[in-house]
Write a protein that holds these residues in place. Structure first.
Motif, PDB file in Angstrom:
ATOM      1  N   LEU A  43      -9.625   0.522   9.200  1.00 52.36           N
ATOM      2  CA  LEU A  43      -9.801   1.082   7.296  1.00 52.36           C
ATOM      3  C   LEU A  43     -10.985   0.568   7.037  1.00 52.36           C
ATOM      4  CD1 LEU A  43      -8.741   2.621   5.300  1.00 52.36           C
ATOM      5  CD2 LEU A  43      -7.095   0.878   4.868  1.00 52.36           C
ATOM      6  N   PRO A  44     -12.413   0.918   6.693  1.00 48.59           N
ATOM      7  CA  PRO A  44     -13.151   0.670   5.781  1.00 48.59           C
ATOM      8  C   PRO A  44     -13.025   0.332   4.400  1.00 48.59           C
ATOM      9  CG  PRO A  44     -14.084   2.486   7.047  1.00 48.59           C
ATOM     10  CD  PRO A  44     -12.609   2.048   7.201  1.00 48.59           C
ATOM     11  N   LEU A  45     -13.031  -0.523   3.960  1.00 50.72           N
ATOM     12  CA  LEU A  45     -11.942  -1.594   2.378  1.00 50.72           C
ATOM     13  C   LEU A  45     -12.909  -0.273   1.418  1.00 50.72           C
ATOM     14  CD1 LEU A  45     -11.664  -4.814   2.350  1.00 50.72           C
ATOM     15  CD2 LEU A  45      -9.771  -2.913   3.012  1.00 50.72           C
ATOM     16  N   ARG A  46     -14.366   0.867   1.695  1.00 49.81           N
ATOM     17  CA  ARG A  46     -14.770   1.323   0.920  1.00 49.81           C
ATOM     18  C   ARG A  46     -13.970   2.139   0.625  1.00 49.81           C
ATOM     19  NH1 ARG A  46     -17.976   0.999   5.421  1.00 49.81           N
ATOM     20  NH2 ARG A  46     -17.939   3.279   6.124  1.00 49.81           N
ATOM     21  N   ILE A  47     -13.500   2.751   1.151  1.00 48.58           N
ATOM     22  CA  ILE A  47     -11.920   3.946   1.237  1.00 48.58           C
ATOM     23  C   ILE A  47     -11.005   3.466   0.042  1.00 48.58           C
ATOM     24  CG2 ILE A  47     -10.251   5.118   2.571  1.00 48.58           C
ATOM     25  CD1 ILE A  47     -11.666   5.045   4.841  1.00 48.58           C
ATOM     26  N   VAL A  48     -10.835   2.340   0.280  1.00 49.59           N
ATOM     27  CA  VAL A  48      -9.783   2.311  -1.033  1.00 49.59           C
ATOM     28  C   VAL A  48     -10.079   1.557  -2.432  1.00 49.59           C
ATOM     29  CG1 VAL A  48      -7.925   2.395   0.666  1.00 49.59           C
ATOM     30  CG2 VAL A  48      -8.755   0.170   0.253  1.00 49.59           C
ATOM     31  N   ALA A  49     -10.934   0.512  -1.816  1.00 49.40           N
ATOM     32  CA  ALA A  49     -11.816   0.212  -3.639  1.00 49.40           C
ATOM     33  C   ALA A  49     -11.596   1.334  -3.972  1.00 49.40           C
ATOM     34  CB  ALA A  49     -13.022  -0.672  -2.771  1.00 49.40           C
ATOM     35  N   ASP A  50     -12.630   2.818  -4.184  1.00 50.77           N
ATOM     36  CA  ASP A  50     -12.554   3.265  -4.908  1.00 50.77           C
ATOM     37  C   ASP A  50     -11.037   3.685  -6.119  1.00 50.77           C
ATOM     38  OD1 ASP A  50     -14.800   5.444  -6.154  1.00 50.77           O
ATOM     39  OD2 ASP A  50     -12.752   6.771  -5.849  1.00 50.77           O
ATOM     40  N   LYS A  51     -11.633   2.967  -7.278  1.00 53.29           N
ATOM     41  CA  LYS A  51     -10.390   3.096  -8.259  1.00 53.29           C
ATOM     42  C   LYS A  51     -10.061   4.458  -8.569  1.00 53.29           C
ATOM     43  CE  LYS A  51     -10.972   3.171 -13.108  1.00 53.29           C
ATOM     44  NZ  LYS A  51     -11.585   2.363 -14.299  1.00 53.29           N
ATOM     45  N   VAL A  52     -10.419   5.808  -8.468  1.00 50.47           N
ATOM     46  CA  VAL A  52     -10.141   7.136  -8.394  1.00 50.47           C
ATOM     47  C   VAL A  52      -9.080   7.104  -6.771  1.00 50.47           C
ATOM     48  CG1 VAL A  52     -10.532   9.136  -8.458  1.00 50.47           C
ATOM     49  CG2 VAL A  52     -10.963   8.173  -9.958  1.00 50.47           C
ATOM     50  N   ARG A  53      -9.981   7.048  -5.704  1.00 50.05           N
ATOM     51  CA  ARG A  53      -9.079   7.434  -4.171  1.00 50.05           C
ATOM     52  C   ARG A  53      -7.786   6.149  -4.662  1.00 50.05           C
ATOM     53  NH1 ARG A  53     -13.882   6.296  -1.308  1.00 50.05           N
ATOM     54  NH2 ARG A  53     -14.225   7.820  -2.142  1.00 50.05           N
ATOM     55  N   GLY A  54      -8.606   5.208  -4.534  1.00 48.12           N
ATOM     56  CA  GLY A  54      -6.818   4.532  -4.892  1.00 48.12           C
ATOM     57  C   GLY A  54      -5.847   4.754  -5.425  1.00 48.12           C
ATOM     58  N   GLY A  55      -5.740   5.189  -6.652  1.00 49.24           N
ATOM     59  CA  GLY A  55      -4.724   5.761  -7.564  1.00 49.24           C
ATOM     60  C   GLY A  55      -4.736   7.149  -7.292  1.00 49.24           C
ATOM     61  N   ALA A  56      -5.379   7.794  -6.094  1.00 52.90           N
ATOM     62  CA  ALA A  56      -4.255   8.699  -5.767  1.00 52.90           C
ATOM     63  C   ALA A  56      -3.733   8.383  -4.437  1.00 52.90           C
ATOM     64  CB  ALA A  56      -5.204  10.033  -4.853  1.00 52.90           C
ATOM     65  N   PHE A  57      -3.828   7.924  -3.474  1.00 51.88           N
ATOM     66  CA  PHE A  57      -3.641   7.229  -2.456  1.00 51.88           C
ATOM     67  C   PHE A  57      -1.738   7.133  -3.267  1.00 51.88           C
ATOM     68  CE2 PHE A  57      -7.133   5.891  -0.094  1.00 51.88           C
ATOM     69  CZ  PHE A  57      -7.196   6.969   0.562  1.00 51.88           C
ATOM     70  N   LEU A  58      -2.014   5.612  -4.252  1.00 52.77           N
ATOM     71  CA  LEU A  58      -0.797   5.128  -4.274  1.00 52.77           C
ATOM     72  C   LEU A  58       0.250   6.183  -5.104  1.00 52.77           C
ATOM     73  CD1 LEU A  58      -2.330   2.322  -6.636  1.00 52.77           C
ATOM     74  CD2 LEU A  58      -0.891   2.020  -4.928  1.00 52.77           C
ATOM     75  N   ILE A  59      -0.406   7.341  -6.027  1.00 53.85           N
ATOM     76  CA  ILE A  59       0.553   8.599  -6.785  1.00 53.85           C
ATOM     77  C   ILE A  59       0.731   9.348  -5.176  1.00 53.85           C
ATOM     78  CG2 ILE A  59      -0.076  10.660  -7.875  1.00 53.85           C
ATOM     79  CD1 ILE A  59      -1.783   9.253  -9.487  1.00 53.85           C
ATOM     80  N   GLN A  60       0.422   9.500  -4.263  1.00 52.85           N
ATOM     81  CA  GLN A  60       0.578  10.158  -2.864  1.00 52.85           C
ATOM     82  C   GLN A  60       1.940   9.219  -2.331  1.00 52.85           C
ATOM     83  OE1 GLN A  60      -2.381  11.332  -0.436  1.00 52.85           O
ATOM     84  NE2 GLN A  60      -1.228  13.274   0.561  1.00 52.85           N
ATOM     85  N   ALA A  61       1.896   8.160  -2.444  1.00 50.13           N
ATOM     86  CA  ALA A  61       2.852   7.167  -1.554  1.00 50.13           C
ATOM     87  C   ALA A  61       3.644   7.777  -2.763  1.00 50.13           C
ATOM     88  CB  ALA A  61       2.560   5.323  -2.126  1.00 50.13           C
ATOM     89  N   VAL A  62       4.106   6.658  -4.151  1.00 52.15           N
ATOM     90  CA  VAL A  62       5.601   7.608  -5.433  1.00 52.15           C
ATOM     91  C   VAL A  62       6.234   9.142  -4.641  1.00 52.15           C
ATOM     92  CG1 VAL A  62       6.496   7.708  -7.532  1.00 52.15           C
ATOM     93  CG2 VAL A  62       4.164   6.026  -6.476  1.00 52.15           C
ATOM     94  N   ALA A  63       4.807   9.711  -4.045  1.00 53.70           N
ATOM     95  CA  ALA A  63       5.202  11.678  -4.241  1.00 53.70           C
ATOM     96  C   ALA A  63       5.980  11.347  -2.825  1.00 53.70           C
ATOM     97  CB  ALA A  63       4.294  11.848  -4.644  1.00 53.70           C
ATOM     98  N   GLY A  64       5.132  10.959  -2.137  1.00 55.98           N
ATOM     99  CA  GLY A  64       6.554  10.972  -0.450  1.00 55.98           C
ATOM    100  C   GLY A  64       8.064   9.989  -0.996  1.00 55.98           C
ATOM    101  N   SER A  65       7.521   8.996  -1.377  1.00 59.46           N
ATOM    102  CA  SER A  65       9.028   8.464  -1.239  1.00 59.46           C
ATOM    103  C   SER A  65      10.255   9.097  -2.668  1.00 59.46           C
ATOM    104  CB  SER A  65       9.553   7.272  -2.351  1.00 59.46           C
ATOM    105  OG  SER A  65       8.833   7.809  -3.510  1.00 59.46           O
ATOM    106  N   VAL A  66       9.480  10.655  -3.164  1.00 58.73           N
ATOM    107  CA  VAL A  66      10.828  11.122  -3.863  1.00 58.73           C
ATOM    108  C   VAL A  66      11.082  12.219  -2.230  1.00 58.73           C
ATOM    109  CG1 VAL A  66      10.692  12.457  -5.546  1.00 58.73           C
ATOM    110  CG2 VAL A  66       9.731  10.749  -6.136  1.00 58.73           C
ATOM    111  N   MET A  67       9.646  12.979  -1.970  1.00 61.01           N
ATOM    112  CA  MET A  67      10.392  13.784  -1.393  1.00 61.01           C
ATOM    113  C   MET A  67      10.754  13.759  -0.514  1.00 61.01           C
ATOM    114  SD  MET A  67       9.096  16.724  -2.710  1.00 61.01           S
ATOM    115  CE  MET A  67       9.032  18.115  -1.712  1.00 61.01           C
ATOM    116  N   ILE A  68      10.622  13.143   0.077  1.00 58.72           N
ATOM    117  CA  ILE A  68      11.545  12.243   1.688  1.00 58.72           C
ATOM    118  C   ILE A  68      12.204  11.787   1.161  1.00 58.72           C
ATOM    119  CG2 ILE A  68      11.823  11.047   3.814  1.00 58.72           C
ATOM    120  CD1 ILE A  68       8.092  11.559   3.532  1.00 58.72           C
ATOM    121  N   GLY A  69      12.683  10.780   0.120  1.00 58.01           N
ATOM    122  CA  GLY A  69      13.966   9.914   0.291  1.00 58.01           C
ATOM    123  C   GLY A  69      15.550  10.382  -0.896  1.00 58.01           C
ATOM    124  N   ALA A  70      14.632  11.131  -1.832  1.00 59.88           N
ATOM    125  CA  ALA A  70      15.375  12.150  -3.165  1.00 59.88           C
ATOM    126  C   ALA A  70      15.550  12.662  -2.797  1.00 59.88           C
ATOM    127  CB  ALA A  70      14.947  12.618  -4.502  1.00 59.88           C
TER     128      ALA A  70
END
Length: 473
Positions: free
Chosen positions: A252-279
């Motif tokens: 995982l090249p750290l440049r992929i997740v170091a970008d602030k916007v892309r990192g934010g998108a990944f975090l939002i995706q994690a929360v959305a996944g928790s709701v769609m799968i868990g809730a």
């Protein structure tokens, strides 16, 4: 590649992404019947879900790099065929251990299939308006997959048998393989392609330990094994980051997740996944156990969520280039949060039309606003060499988020129910409501992430003519 072929490729890739996501939830409705048929313990029942998500999430980064280095179309084909064989094995399982192993194998092959599909989409639609549209369609279908799984699981369980919730994947596999042969073009990363095996082992163990630790939390957050696996997971993931910062060809090249916007998108995706799968699992349990709905009726009752996503998505797609992704990613989670808080008021004697239906519709509206821009934003500006790794990170964020979310919601539910009898429907409804409150808090956090990290003008976040992502045969 001609314009017509590209859109057929989008159909194939979206269909396969649908089956990967819906397999995270399609067995939820079938679990009571499968448990009775195979004599599963309650622990084995939970692992039928967890095994899939754990193998999928832990192996995604490795699957992404295999796609980049070995060839995305080739990896897609192998992942698709393997997924189909694992589904047949699960559909023919004779005991709980076989079913759990089959689900783990499904997750492992899905970890090859999903990043390859998203990377192929990235190189098939390299830039411009077509790219925005393609990612909006792909993201919407992926987002609706969990809800589609509930409906399809209900239909198959009611009219056929729980085993068809696994065997139905053969249809998707056949369509995917034929479609890949006809419409997909091979691509892979150029240059020195050396696998980061040490990083792969460390991240697999780290993610696995973290997810397993959360799965143990239902028995108590303070238990030594729970804390031990969680701490071990965090330490291993920190070690993984250190390794990635020092190897020449990182998993995982750290440049992929170091970008602030892309990192934010990944975090939002994690929360959305928790709701769609868990809730959605706990919503299904409420419909079947408390409201006494059949598997079919429970699946149909979840349909408004899917319908709302599919109806609103085209409008969000048209709105995206006008206002950019930031407003959608701020407002969408808040819509979902309001819907979850509404659902948290469910009672044992309440009606579906009053207590459930409005919440599902509003949740669908919010989810459409999230999933339309999310995939595009997560992969914007990624170099061709990193397409598979970035795609894997996007998928991994959703699956790991879903696994952790499911475990957290289970712990919250058990704490809320306490020593209540399984026949105490009022207590069960209160427990389900508590999980929805926690999920709502998570979506507020997701909106805050969008406010803090998804910053910049729409021309910066979603340029009409971004640097093309070129396919390399």
């Amino acid at each position: 590649m001609s314009s017509r072929t590209r859109w057929w490729a989008l159909f194939v890739l979206s269909l396969t992404q649908l089956v990967v996501v819906l397999d995270g939830t399609i067995v939820n409705i079938a679990l009571p019947q499968a448990q009775a048929d195979l004599g599963l313990t309650d622990g084995q029942r939970q692992w039928v879900i967890t095994a899939y998500a754990l193998a999928f999430g832990a192996l995604l980064l490795l699957g992404g790099r295999i796609a980049d280095y070995w060839g995305r179309k080739r990896t897609f084909m192998v992942g698709m065929i393997g997924f189909g064989l694992a589904s047949v094995y699960g559909g023919l399982a004779q005991n709980g251990i076989e079913l759990i192993i089959a689900r783990g194998l499904q997750g492992a092959f899905a970890a090859m299939l999903a990043p390859a599909a998203l990377a192929l989409l990235t190189v098939t639609f390299p830039s411009g308006r077509d790219r925005n549209t393609a990612f909006a369609v792909f993201g919407t279908i992926a987002g609706a997959g969990a809800a589609v799984g509930l409906l399809l699981g209900g239909v198959l369980t009611e009219f056929a048998d729980w085993r068809w919730c696994l065997l139905v994947n053969v249809f998707f596999v056949i369509v995917g393989v034929i479609g890949a042969l006809l419409f997909l073009t091979e691509s892979k990363a150029e240059g020195d392609n050396k696998y980061d095996l040490v990083g792969a082992v460390v991240v697999i163990l780290g993610l696995g330990s973290l997810v397993y630790g959360f799965s143990l939390a239902e028995a108590g957050w303070g238990r030594l094994d729970t804390v031990g696996f969680l701490v071990l997971g965090v330490i291993l993931l920190a070690l993984f980051v250190w390794i990635e910062s020092r190897v020449a060809q990182p998993l995982l090249p750290l440049r992929i997740v170091a970008d602030k916007v892309r990192g934010g998108a990944f975090l939002i995706q994690a929360v959305a996944g928790s709701v769609m799968i868990g809730a959605t699992l706990y919503l299904t349990l409420h419909l079947q156990i408390v409201m006494q709905m059949s598997a079919l009726m429970s699946g149909l009752a979840s349909l408004p969520l899917t319908a709302a996503i599919m109806i609103v998505a085209p409008f969000a797609t048209k709105l995206l280039p006008r206002i950019g992704p930031r407003p959608l990613l701020i407002a969408g989670p808040l819509f979902v949060s309001v819907a979850l808080l509404y659902l948290s008021r469910i009672t044992a004697d309440g009606s579906y039309a009053v207590q459930v239906l409005p919440g599902l519709i509003v949740m669908g509206v919010g989810m459409a606003m999230i999933f339309v821009p999310l995939q595009n934003l997560a992969l914007a500006g990624v170099a061709p060499h990193d397409a598979g790794a970035a795609s894997a990170t996007a998928n991994s964020a959703m699956q790991i988020g879903g696994s952790i979310g499911l475990s957290v919601f289970t712990a919250v539910y058990i704490s809320a129910v306490g020593e209540a009898s399984p026949t105490d429907l009022a207590a069960l409804a209160d427990g389900y409501g508590a999980t929805f409150v926690v999920a709502a808090i998570g979506m507020v956090v997701a909106s805050g992430i969008a406010i803090g990290l998804i910053r910049g003008d729409k021309s910066v976040l979603l340029p009409d003519s971004s640097q093309p992502v070129l396919a390399h045969a």
